[in-house]
Design an enzyme around this catalytic site. Sequence first.
Site, mmCIF file in Angstrom:
data_model
loop_
_atom_site.group_PDB
_atom_site.id
_atom_site.type_symbol
_atom_site.label_atom_id
_atom_site.label_comp_id
_atom_site.label_asym_id
_atom_site.label_seq_id
_atom_site.Cartn_x
_atom_site.Cartn_y
_atom_site.Cartn_z
ATOM 1 N N ASP A 80 0.825 -1.206 0.000
ATOM 2 C CA ASP A 80 0.000 0.000 0.000
ATOM 3 C C ASP A 80 0.870 1.272 0.000
ATOM 4 O O ASP A 80 1.801 1.385 0.804
ATOM 5 C CB ASP A 80 -0.879 -0.049 1.275
ATOM 6 N N GLU A 138 -2.056 6.399 -8.001
ATOM 7 C CA GLU A 138 -3.006 7.384 -7.469
ATOM 8 C C GLU A 138 -2.853 8.689 -8.240
ATOM 9 O O GLU A 138 -1.754 9.103 -8.565
ATOM 10 C CB GLU A 138 -2.674 7.593 -5.982
ATOM 11 N N HIS A 185 -7.376 10.737 3.507
ATOM 12 C CA HIS A 185 -6.803 9.728 4.418
ATOM 13 C C HIS A 185 -6.967 10.153 5.871
ATOM 14 O O HIS A 185 -6.707 11.301 6.226
ATOM 15 C CB HIS A 185 -5.300 9.548 4.137
HETATM 16 O O1 G3H Z 1 -4.425 3.088 1.900
HETATM 17 C C1 G3H Z 1 -5.019 3.182 2.996
HETATM 18 C C2 G3H Z 1 -6.284 3.847 3.087
HETATM 19 O O2 G3H Z 1 -6.572 4.655 2.038
HETATM 20 C C3 G3H Z 1 -6.845 4.088 4.412
HETATM 21 O O3 G3H Z 1 -7.473 5.310 4.639
HETATM 22 O O4 G3H Z 1 -7.022 5.537 7.052
HETATM 23 O O5 G3H Z 1 -8.796 6.882 5.949
HETATM 24 O O6 G3H Z 1 -9.109 4.464 6.285
HETATM 25 P P1 G3H Z 1 -8.119 5.573 6.063
HETATM 26 ZN ZN ZN Z 2 -4.728 5.008 0.845
#
Ligand code: G3H
Ligand code: ZN
Length: 288
Positions: A80, A138, A185
Amino acid sequence: MKTLREYIKEAEKKSVAIGHFNISNLEGLHAIYNAARKLNLPVIIGVSEGEENFIGREEVVALIRTIRERDNYPIFLNADHHKSFETVVACIDAGFDSVIIDGTKLNFEENVKVTKQCVDYARNVTKETGRDILVEAELGYIGEGSNIKDKVPEGAGILTKPEEAEKFIKMTGIDLLAPSVGSIHGLIKSGKPHINAELVTQIRKITGVPLVLHGGSGLRDIDFTNAIKAGISIVHINTEIRVAYTEGLNKSLVDSPDEVVPYKVSKPAQDMIEAVVFERLKLFNGIK
Ligand code: G3H
Ligand code: ZN
């Protein structure tokens, strides 16, 4: 077993989304897996660069592979938000199923360049080994860090332009796109903006690739369902898991100050993560 690519296609056909949940430890993995298993749904485990450093790159690959092979269960591993070609390569070589090259801090041309490099590398590995590796990138900026924020950070929330997304995909050949469509995020104390579902529809249509919604924590249920209906096939959740873990752990330490057995101390944290993931998976899959 179907490949991750096939599960994504199937999700799209059914107008549901696959849940992507980040882990930092074994408690998180067990919690997410238990929730997915109860609902019999495919699931993606994600590790950021920081999470991967903490667990260990080869260790996390071995964990996911062990579960998948032992139980013949569709659980997949994603790198990720990896920020460089080098870390993406390391994850592909280690055995990850998918990678996200995050070039959002770069300008358009530089983002295209590093993304294309990652796609070429993945395609070569596929040619040599037969492993299907998905590459995601992204476009637009949805902020950084799965943590709690007072307000939407400066500069975050720049929405993706459909024409730019189309151009980006033509130039890179990515498999999945993470567009910026309203989410940010982290958990925002003052609340998150709404998802622009119309923009999701436009981007899905013009790009022709499956879309991934990042920054899921704290979004309203209606935003998730609208986004999935509009063309989101994977949803990322991290901060909600981190909050569940720390709240569960804090409570356990307060409630049982004399407990010293680690697996007993952390069990409430694991249970709290499982409950969060269970509810999110139900929502993403239209299960009442
Ligand atoms: O890649 C991880 C996510 O996009 C998590 O986002 O922390 O807002 O749930 P979040
Ligand atoms: Zn993310």
